[in-house]
Enzyme design. Structure first.
Site, PDB file in Angstrom:
ATOM      1  N   ALA A  25       0.831  -1.207   0.000  1.00  0.00           N
ATOM      2  CA  ALA A  25       0.000   0.000   0.000  1.00  0.00           C
ATOM      3  C   ALA A  25       0.862   1.252   0.000  1.00  0.00           C
ATOM      4  O   ALA A  25       0.629   2.189  -0.779  1.00  0.00           O
ATOM      5  CB  ALA A  25      -0.938   0.003   1.203  1.00  0.00           C
ATOM      6  N   LEU A  26       1.878   1.273   0.866  1.00  0.00           N
ATOM      7  CA  LEU A  26       2.703   2.468   1.026  1.00  0.00           C
ATOM      8  C   LEU A  26       3.614   2.704  -0.165  1.00  0.00           C
ATOM      9  O   LEU A  26       3.826   3.853  -0.571  1.00  0.00           O
ATOM     10  CB  LEU A  26       3.536   2.347   2.306  1.00  0.00           C
ATOM     11  N   ARG A  27       4.161   1.648  -0.738  1.00  0.00           N
ATOM     12  CA  ARG A  27       5.146   1.791  -1.820  1.00  0.00           C
ATOM     13  C   ARG A  27       4.500   1.939  -3.191  1.00  0.00           C
ATOM     14  O   ARG A  27       5.068   2.589  -4.077  1.00  0.00           O
ATOM     15  CB  ARG A  27       6.088   0.595  -1.836  1.00  0.00           C
ATOM     16  N   HIS A  89      -8.309 -12.230   3.113  1.00  0.00           N
ATOM     17  CA  HIS A  89      -8.949 -11.700   1.907  1.00  0.00           C
ATOM     18  C   HIS A  89     -10.442 -12.026   1.827  1.00  0.00           C
ATOM     19  O   HIS A  89     -11.265 -11.170   1.485  1.00  0.00           O
ATOM     20  CB  HIS A  89      -8.242 -12.235   0.659  1.00  0.00           C
ATOM     21  N   LYS A 107      -2.916  -9.970  -5.168  1.00  0.00           N
ATOM     22  CA  LYS A 107      -2.693 -11.406  -5.284  1.00  0.00           C
ATOM     23  C   LYS A 107      -2.018 -11.924  -4.020  1.00  0.00           C
ATOM     24  O   LYS A 107      -1.400 -11.127  -3.277  1.00  0.00           O
ATOM     25  CB  LYS A 107      -1.856 -11.718  -6.543  1.00  0.00           C
ATOM     26  N   ASP A 180       3.039 -15.892  -2.596  1.00  0.00           N
ATOM     27  CA  ASP A 180       3.317 -14.469  -2.680  1.00  0.00           C
ATOM     28  C   ASP A 180       3.977 -14.075  -3.997  1.00  0.00           C
ATOM     29  O   ASP A 180       3.641 -13.042  -4.593  1.00  0.00           O
ATOM     30  CB  ASP A 180       4.212 -14.066  -1.508  1.00  0.00           C
TER      31      ASP A 180
END
Length: 335
Positions: A25-27, A89, A107, A180
């Site tokens: 979210a931040l990057r 999720h 994802k 991941d």
């Protein structure tokens, strides 16, 4: 879009609610959404006060909440971005769909097939847009490589070999390197071949894993993934008429070598050097704008918002996320 709006959100602007204020979210998502026309982040939810404060600094007009339930109570939220670990999720996405919101899920789609099926059912019943964040579909070099493959530059595609590793420490909440990281490559295998995984198995090593599979058209595919191994992201597409090498961490990371030639042959090295020189101005512009990955995230959000407005469908959707997850979980069982 038909819910009563609070003051402050411009008419016609889609309100985005972000659940999860972690690194992705931040990057990536919040910086891109800050520049997205026709959309505004109006609410962010995360139980960690420090993470939430960092996210709110990137979206000053947003309201901060501790839970996704509180975020869903905000009438300004049209689209919910689920950027939490995959085990959460299903709960968040289903609640958002039942509340009439469109949903974007990072994802993998979920951490289990039961959760994935529940999300797919909720999406069908809600009739809302559900997008899955396989962002590399929209990477500039992937698009260029796909055009070359479809134009026949490789002849018949025989194999895809990939590497996707990170330099940071593994976070167990992300579900492991296969879920991941390898999920990105499963989606790219499906994109490049236009077929599904028919068999797969996985082998775990020291801080890494290898996923190997066979596609419906017979293409043999594999990817090595892991954390704390150094940052690498590469794909090699091998056909009977040539090989494409993609380095997705480089602006000039696409190289096509015809069959019968070697990458180090002088003519190819000269061509490569001249192409790099000619691309310098574009490379500088790309770097100033955040790079190709940032551009891919921006394209992802543009396309999702276009789908929410009813202009065109969005892919990858929940079914794409379901098929990628199914391949990985079956490989883990097969060993």
């Amino acid at each position: 879009m038909d819910r009563m709006r609070s003051e402050g959100t411009p008419p016609g602007t889609l309100g985005i609610g972000v659940v999860g204020a972690g690194s992705v979210a931040l990057r990536h998502h919040l910086p891109v959404l800050a520049r997205q026309r026709g959309a505004e982040v109006v609410a962010i939810a995360d139980p960690d006060a420090q993470s939430l404060a960092a996210a709110l600094a990137l979206a000053p007009a947003a309201r901060g909440e501790a839970t996704h339930t509180a975020l869903l109570a905000d009438p300004r939220v049209d689209v919910v971005a689920v950027l939490t670990p995959p085990a959460s999720h299903a709960q968040i996405a289903i609640a958002a769909l039942e509340a009439g919101r469109h949903v974007f899920l990072e994802k993998p789609l979920a951490a289990s097939m039961d959760d994935a099926r529940a999300i797919a059912r909720a999406a069908d019943e809600a009739g809302r847009v559900v997008g899955v964040g396989f962002v590399y579909r929209r990477h500039r070099l992937v698009t260029e490589a796909l055009d070359l493959v479809r134009a026949g530059a490789l002849g018949r595609l025989r194999s895809i070999i990939g590497t996707m590793t990170g330099a940071g420490r593994a976070d167990p909440r992300r579900g492991g390197a296969l879920l991941d990281l390898a999920s990105h490559h499963v989606d790219l295998w499906r994109l490049f071949t236009g077929t599904e995984v028919t068999s797969a198995h996985a082998v775990a090593g020291n801080d890494c894993a290898v996923l190997s599979a066979r596609m419906g058209d017979g293409t043999a595919v594999s990817v090595t993934v892991g954390d704390a191994l150094g940052a690498n992201h590469e794909l090699r597409l091998l056909g009977d008429a040539g090989t494409i090498t993609l380095r997705l961490d480089r602006f000039d990371g696409l190289d096509l070598v015809p069959a019968g030639a070697l990458p180090g042959d002088p003519p190819l090295r000269l061509r490569r050097g001249l192409a790099s020189m000619r691309s310098l101005p574009a490379m500088v512009r790309s770097h100033r704008a955040g790079g190709d990955l940032s551009a891919a995230f921006a394209a992802e959000w543009r396309d999702l918002l276009s789908a929410v407005r009813g202009e065109r469908p969005f892919q990858p959707d929940a079914s794409d996320g379901f098929l990628a997850l199914e391949a990985i979980l079956q490989a883990e069982v097969a060993g």
